[in-house]
Design an enzyme around this catalytic site. Structure first.
Site, PDB file in Angstrom:
ATOM      1  N   GLY A 158       0.810  -1.209   0.000  1.00 25.90           N
ATOM      2  CA  GLY A 158       0.000   0.000   0.000  1.00 25.90           C
ATOM      3  C   GLY A 158       0.847   1.264   0.000  1.00 25.90           C
ATOM      4  O   GLY A 158       0.518   2.243  -0.678  1.00 25.90           O
ATOM      5  N   ASP A 159       1.939   1.247   0.749  1.00 25.54           N
ATOM      6  CA  ASP A 159       2.856   2.389   0.769  1.00 25.54           C
ATOM      7  C   ASP A 159       3.486   2.587  -0.609  1.00 25.54           C
ATOM      8  O   ASP A 159       3.677   3.711  -1.063  1.00 25.54           O
ATOM      9  CB  ASP A 159       3.953   2.179   1.810  1.00 25.54           C
TER      10      ASP A 159
END
Length: 313
Positions: free
Chosen positions: A250-251
């Protein structure tokens, strides 16, 4: 300049244990120690894409020393504030049992040290980009992200927030450029279960009504959805590949999206770059390299072309 904030960074101890058994001695088949924390992950992926950033936050103890050493060895600029007491946390991530991890608490951050960080952020200028990412230590007020955004509201800083629950909801009145909940976090906010790309759209729009400019919703194997400030909706299935390590995917998506946006100011391109970076990291042992991201980007855009031509190329 680009800045990332990680209030509670960590050393991630990533292990794989075959045939893990409770109550018995288990031995690792694989182990790795890496600097962790959502903002740090963003800085690493940006660095892999050739984009410089400065990592901000707090470190403490021998673990904090190692976090800084690892970042500097990677070539990432950092201005972490050193705390005199406690240690930066250690997170244990058991890769062989998907999603199983034990996260440390982290050191106490006193008000005067927190003010050092907010004072530093007040020096940001128009055109700077700021990522506010991840959880916060228990000693930090839950409105810290909104406090930072309030201080910066008239400075023309582009702010990205990747957080959950109140940390996210509290920033919406200050109009973050981008927020990135996943479908589970989005459903938790509104008390619903969201499984498909179509289902998340109205709830992403609700976050826009509350103040967010652009909403990027990650959905793991289901793909992702982008709702832009102009009302356009982009939906895309996940690229094909084997899930190797979901930590930091997600990052990576956030970093990839902003890298794409800063390059071309084109939402579709940024969306595809975000999907490529997130998926490439999920398919890799570590956070994705530029080459890995580029390879998945070509797959994403090929899927997009097939959709536009009805599958005929």
């Amino acid at each position: 300049m680009i800045y990332t904030v990680t209030l509670n960074p960590s050393l991630d101890y990533i292990v794989s244990v075959e045939h893990f058994k409770l109550g018995l001695t288990n031995r690792t088949g694989f182990e790795q120690i890496l600097p962790g924390g959502k903002g740090i992950n963003v800085s690493i992926v940006l660095k892999n894409l050739g984009i410089a950033s400065t990592a901000l936050g707090f470190t403490a103890g021998f673990t904090g020393d190692e976090i800084i050493r690892e970042l500097e060895n990677t070539g990432i600029s950092q201005e972490f504030i050193r705390l005199e007491e406690g240690i930066s946390r250690i997170n244990v991530k058991l890769r062989s049992i998907d999603g199983t991890e034990i996260n440390g608490r982290g050191p106490e951050i006193k008000k005067e040290r927190l003010k050092e960080l907010t004072d530093r952020l007040c020096r940001l200028q128009r055109g700077d980009v700021l990522f506010l990412s991840g959880s916060i230590p228990v000693s930090v007020p839950e409105n810290i992200y909104s406090t930072i955004m309030q201080q910066l509201k008239d400075k023309g800083v582009m702010i990205v927030v990747d957080a959950t629950k109140d940390l996210l909801m509290n920033v919406l009145p200050y109009h973050p450029f981008l927020i990135k909940p996943n479908n589970h976090e989005l459903g938790e906010i509104f008390g619903v279960e969201l499984k498909t790309r179509q289902e998340v759209v109205p709830y992403g729009k609700k976050l826009q009504e509350l103040g967010a400019e652009n909403v990027l919703i990650s959905m793991a194997g289901e793909g992702a959805v982008l709702i832009t400030k102009h009302g356009a909706v982009y939906k895309k299935e996940a690229p094909e590949g084997k899930l190797v390590n979901g930590v930091g995917a997600g990052d990576s998506m956030v970093a990839g999206f902003m890298a794409g946006w800063l390059e071309k100011q084109d939402y579709e391109y940024a969306f595809h770059m975000g999907m490529a970076a997130g998926s490439a990291s999920a398919f890799s042992e570590n956070l994705a390299t530029k080459a890995e991201i580029q390879a998945v980007y070509e797959q994403v855009t090929r899927i997009n072309l097939q959709e536009q031509t009805g599958g005929i190329l």
